[in-house]
Structures are given as structure tokens and as C-alpha cells.
Design a protein around this motif. Structure first.
Motif, PDB file in Angstrom:
ATOM      1  N   PRO A 140      54.069  40.999  35.629  1.00  0.00           N
ATOM      2  CA  PRO A 140      53.629  40.667  36.985  1.00  0.00           C
ATOM      3  C   PRO A 140      52.558  41.644  37.451  1.00  0.00           C
ATOM      4  N   PRO A 141      51.652  41.218  38.325  1.00  0.00           N
ATOM      5  CA  PRO A 141      50.605  42.123  38.802  1.00  0.00           C
ATOM      6  C   PRO A 141      51.165  43.223  39.682  1.00  0.00           C
ATOM      7  N   LEU A 142      50.442  44.331  39.739  1.00  0.00           N
ATOM      8  CA  LEU A 142      50.783  45.408  40.652  1.00  0.00           C
ATOM      9  C   LEU A 142      50.471  44.973  42.085  1.00  0.00           C
ATOM     10  N   ASN A 143      50.911  45.751  43.042  1.00  0.00           N
ATOM     11  CA  ASN A 143      50.600  45.455  44.438  1.00  0.00           C
ATOM     12  C   ASN A 143      49.090  45.445  44.641  1.00  0.00           C
ATOM     13  N   GLY A 144      48.569  44.341  45.174  1.00  0.00           N
ATOM     14  CA  GLY A 144      47.141  44.233  45.431  1.00  0.00           C
ATOM     15  C   GLY A 144      46.301  43.933  44.209  1.00  0.00           C
ATOM     16  N   GLU A 145      46.940  43.663  43.069  1.00  0.00           N
ATOM     17  CA  GLU A 145      46.210  43.431  41.830  1.00  0.00           C
ATOM     18  C   GLU A 145      46.122  41.937  41.528  1.00  0.00           C
ATOM     19  N   THR A 146      44.992  41.535  40.946  1.00  0.00           N
ATOM     20  CA  THR A 146      44.822  40.196  40.372  1.00  0.00           C
ATOM     21  C   THR A 146      44.589  40.379  38.886  1.00  0.00           C
ATOM     22  N   LYS A 147      45.316  39.670  38.048  1.00  0.00           N
ATOM     23  CA  LYS A 147      45.206  39.866  36.607  1.00  0.00           C
ATOM     24  C   LYS A 147      45.352  38.547  35.865  1.00  0.00           C
ATOM     25  N   PHE A 148      44.764  38.490  34.674  1.00  0.00           N
ATOM     26  CA  PHE A 148      44.925  37.342  33.784  1.00  0.00           C
ATOM     27  C   PHE A 148      44.463  37.749  32.396  1.00  0.00           C
ATOM     28  N   CYS A 149      44.858  36.993  31.394  1.00  0.00           N
ATOM     29  CA  CYS A 149      44.354  37.174  30.036  1.00  0.00           C
ATOM     30  C   CYS A 149      43.517  35.962  29.664  1.00  0.00           C
ATOM     31  N   GLU A 201      34.733  31.115  27.790  1.00  0.00           N
ATOM     32  CA  GLU A 201      34.702  30.070  28.812  1.00  0.00           C
ATOM     33  C   GLU A 201      35.865  30.199  29.782  1.00  0.00           C
ATOM     34  N   SER A 202      37.051  30.472  29.270  1.00  0.00           N
ATOM     35  CA  SER A 202      38.212  30.592  30.162  1.00  0.00           C
ATOM     36  C   SER A 202      38.099  31.840  31.032  1.00  0.00           C
ATOM     37  N   MET A 203      37.489  32.913  30.503  1.00  0.00           N
ATOM     38  CA  MET A 203      37.276  34.115  31.299  1.00  0.00           C
ATOM     39  C   MET A 203      36.400  33.797  32.513  1.00  0.00           C
ATOM     40  N   LEU A 204      35.303  33.083  32.264  1.00  0.00           N
ATOM     41  CA  LEU A 204      34.388  32.756  33.352  1.00  0.00           C
ATOM     42  C   LEU A 204      35.001  31.757  34.330  1.00  0.00           C
ATOM     43  N   GLU A 205      35.780  30.810  33.817  1.00  0.00           N
ATOM     44  CA  GLU A 205      36.438  29.840  34.690  1.00  0.00           C
ATOM     45  C   GLU A 205      37.397  30.518  35.661  1.00  0.00           C
ATOM     46  N   LYS A 206      38.068  31.579  35.201  1.00  0.00           N
ATOM     47  CA  LYS A 206      39.025  32.274  36.058  1.00  0.00           C
ATOM     48  C   LYS A 206      38.336  33.266  36.991  1.00  0.00           C
ATOM     49  N   LEU A 207      37.225  33.845  36.534  1.00  0.00           N
ATOM     50  CA  LEU A 207      36.519  34.812  37.369  1.00  0.00           C
ATOM     51  C   LEU A 207      35.768  34.149  38.516  1.00  0.00           C
ATOM     52  N   ASN A 237      34.441  47.041  26.324  1.00  0.00           N
ATOM     53  CA  ASN A 237      35.015  46.701  27.625  1.00  0.00           C
ATOM     54  C   ASN A 237      33.934  46.097  28.507  1.00  0.00           C
ATOM     55  N   LEU A 238      34.299  45.094  29.300  1.00  0.00           N
ATOM     56  CA  LEU A 238      33.366  44.443  30.211  1.00  0.00           C
ATOM     57  C   LEU A 238      33.800  44.692  31.644  1.00  0.00           C
ATOM     58  N   VAL A 239      32.835  44.920  32.518  1.00  0.00           N
ATOM     59  CA  VAL A 239      33.107  44.991  33.949  1.00  0.00           C
ATOM     60  C   VAL A 239      32.255  43.929  34.628  1.00  0.00           C
ATOM     61  N   TRP A 240      32.937  43.007  35.288  1.00  0.00           N
ATOM     62  CA  TRP A 240      32.264  41.963  36.055  1.00  0.00           C
ATOM     63  C   TRP A 240      32.237  42.403  37.511  1.00  0.00           C
ATOM     64  N   ALA A 241      31.063  42.363  38.148  1.00  0.00           N
ATOM     65  CA  ALA A 241      30.913  42.943  39.469  1.00  0.00           C
ATOM     66  C   ALA A 241      30.099  42.063  40.396  1.00  0.00           C
TER      67      ALA A 241
END
Length: 306
Positions: A156-165, A170-176, A295-299
Motif C-alpha cells: 500500500p502507498p505511504l501517507n500522501g504517496e501515489t505509486k504504481f508499477c 506505454e502503460s507508464m505514460l498512460e498512468k502518469l 532511473n527516470l524522473v518525470w516532472a
């Protein structure tokens, strides 16, 4: 080093940034990959991607392409923490001792197309099917790595966190996209080097004034040990500062290193290794670290939202 998101050009941006050879390829049934078991991550209120950066490299060069192992040497574990530094170090001419592990197309799991990834189960409840698909036995080191990656993705995510694998680009971009806001122009950043090199611990000199990257929202995506490329992505409402740092090593290696400083660590686990490495206490000072090149950082920059 930022690249504006555009559906028509995103694959080109990733290919240019990652320098990993072919990015997507089909994964035939029974494909064997050299993956190792990660450390057992504790899900505490601290920096998750710092822990993830110290999961065992699934294809560490020193093991060879066909040699599989379940443990990482103490030397490698100690080296892997040499991504940390103090925020006071971010100044022109400063020398910082760092270790950047080598990554190339023969040492990493590759992204596969979404249509292929969607046909392969990705759930701890389907572990038996996954192991059968990849021809791994239940007690193999590869099975341990797969199970721990699935378990981490399902925490489960931490408090205030959004997470996914994400199991594909394509699925990364669809979720972001909905997380940043439909129509938002978000960017991808990562650490890049100008040439291949032999990884070793050395002093790097900051040769330009570090450039702070102002963002309103960001998500870090980190590769997990798996037969094909799986990225754990997460973002959290917290006080962070993002920097691009120009470095030159003692051996002449030039890097544009993406770095982050976590300004408030008061809620982190007091036993987090970063406090021991930096010689500080929780909440007493920021914890800064560079990102490995995979590692990627999307901003999202100010004014780029919808």
C-alpha cells in the motif's frame, strides 16, 4: 536535460536519454534473464527510491551474463550508498566521492511492447503461472526476485504517496498522464554520461554551478529485478529540490547527473542508512543523492499544467 512530453516523440526522447540500445523487444515464452533477488525493502515513512536504488542489480557485470546469484557482495552494497551527499556540497569546484554503476543493453532487462506485457500475468496471486511462463522453479533465485518485486509493487502507498508499477513504456505514460493532468506538458529527466566507462568509486568535481530545476510535481520511476523491464513509479507530496549537476571524474568521465535533495527527513526511519552515511539525524539536515542512469524522473514545470 528535460524533454517536453509529446505522444509522437516520447519514444525518441527515451531512446536518446537512456542509451540502453534497443528499448522494446518481444519476450518469447521461456526466456531466461539474469535476475537476482532484491533486498527485502521495509515500507517505512522514508525515501522509497533510496531503498530501491540499493536493490541488487539484476545483471551486475561482475557476475557475467549467464551466471546467476542470490546475494550481492558487501563491497557492492557499500559502494551503492556512495550516491549520497550534503546539500552544502552543491557548489562549483566541490569534490564529491560518488559511485555510478555501469548499465548497458547487455546488463538490463528490456522494455517489451504493451501488447506483449499485457498477455503476461503480473500479480502475486499468479506467481505460479509467471514462474511456469519463464521456466523458473519455485526455489530458484529468479523466483525469489520475481516474488519480491511483485510484493513491493503491491504494498500500500505511504501517507500522501501515489505509486504504481509499469510493465511497459506505454502503460507508464498512460498512468502518469492523468496524475499530471490531461493535456499537461511534463518532462523526463535522468543522469547521462558522454561515453562508456568502467564503474568505480572516485571523486567527481562539480564543474558548473548546479542548476535547480523548479517543478510543481514529479514522479520517480526505478527499475525492479524482473525478467523484462518493470518500473516502480511513485510520487509524494513533500519538500524536495531537484538539480542537474555537471560532474567530471578523476578519470575524465563527464556526467550530467540528476540529483535530488529531500529537505524534510523528520518522518524517516531513524535507522535509514543515509543518516549513518552522512552522519546526521532525522530532520536535522537534508538528504541529497544522485540518480543512477537507469532511473527516470518525470516532472511538471510551473505553468505547464492543464
Amino acid at each position: 536535460m528535460a524533454s517536453t512530453f509529446n505522444p509522437c516523440t516520447i519514444f525518441l526522447h527515451i531512446l536518446l536519454l537512456m542509451i540502453h540500445g534497443n528499448f522494446a523487444r518481444e519476450l518469447p515464452k521461456g526466456t531466461k534473464q539474469n535476475i537476482e533477488a532484491p533486498y527485502n525493502p521495509q515500507h517505512n515513512q522514508d525515501d522509497d527510491h533510496l531503498r530501491l536504488n540499493h536493490i541488487t542489480n539484476p545483471n551486475d557485470e561482475k557476475h557475467g551474463c549467464n551466471h546467476m546469484t542470490t546475494n550481492t557482495s558487501l563491497d557492492h552494497m557499500e559502494l551503492s550508498w556512495n550516491i549520497l551527499f550534503h546539500i552544502e556540497d552543491l557548489k562549483l569546484g566541490k569534490k564529491i566521492k560518488l559511485y555510478f554503476p555501469i548499465k548497458n543493453s547487455t546488463q538490463i532487462s528490456h522494455l517489451i511492447p504493451k501488447q506483449e506485457a499485457d498477455l503476461i500475468p503480473f500479480s502475486s496471486s499468479d506467481t505460479a503461472k509467471i514462474l511456469e511462463f519463464f521456466s523458473y522453479t519455485q526455489d530458484s533465485p529468479q523466483a525469489k526476485a520475481i516474488k519480491e518485486t511483485l510484493n513491493h509493487c503491491e504494498l500500500p502507498p505511504l501517507n500522501g504517496e501515489t505509486k504504481f508499477c509499469a510493465t511497459s513504456l506505454e502503460s507508464m505514460l498512460e498512468k502518469l498522464t492523468p496524475l499530471f493532468g490531461e493535456g499537461s506538458k511534463f518532462s523526463v529527466l535522468t543522469t547521462t554520461q558522454v561515453k562508456n566507462w568502467v564503474p568505480h568509486l572516485q571523486n567527481y568535481t562539480i564543474v558548473k554551478d548546479p542548476r535547480e530545476i523548479t517543478v510543481t510535481k514529479m514522479f520517480g520511476c526505478h527499475p525492479m529485478p524482473y525478467p523484462y523491464a518493470v518500473y516502480y513509479c511513485h510520487g509524494q507530496e513533500s519538500d524536495n529540490k531537484l538539480f542537474m549537476v555537471s560532474l567530471v571524474g578523476e578519470d575524465g568521465l563527464r556526467l550530467e547527473a540528476l540529483a535530488i535533495c529531500h529537505m524534510d527527513t523528520s518522518q524517516w526511519d531513524p535507522n535509514h542508512a543515509s543518516f549513518r552515511v552522512l552522519g546526521i539525524e532525522p530532520g536535522s539536515a537534508p538528504v541529497c543523492h544522485v540518480f543512477p542512469q537507469d532511473n527516470l524522473v518525470w516532472a511538471l514545470s510551473p505553468g505547464e499544467g492543464n
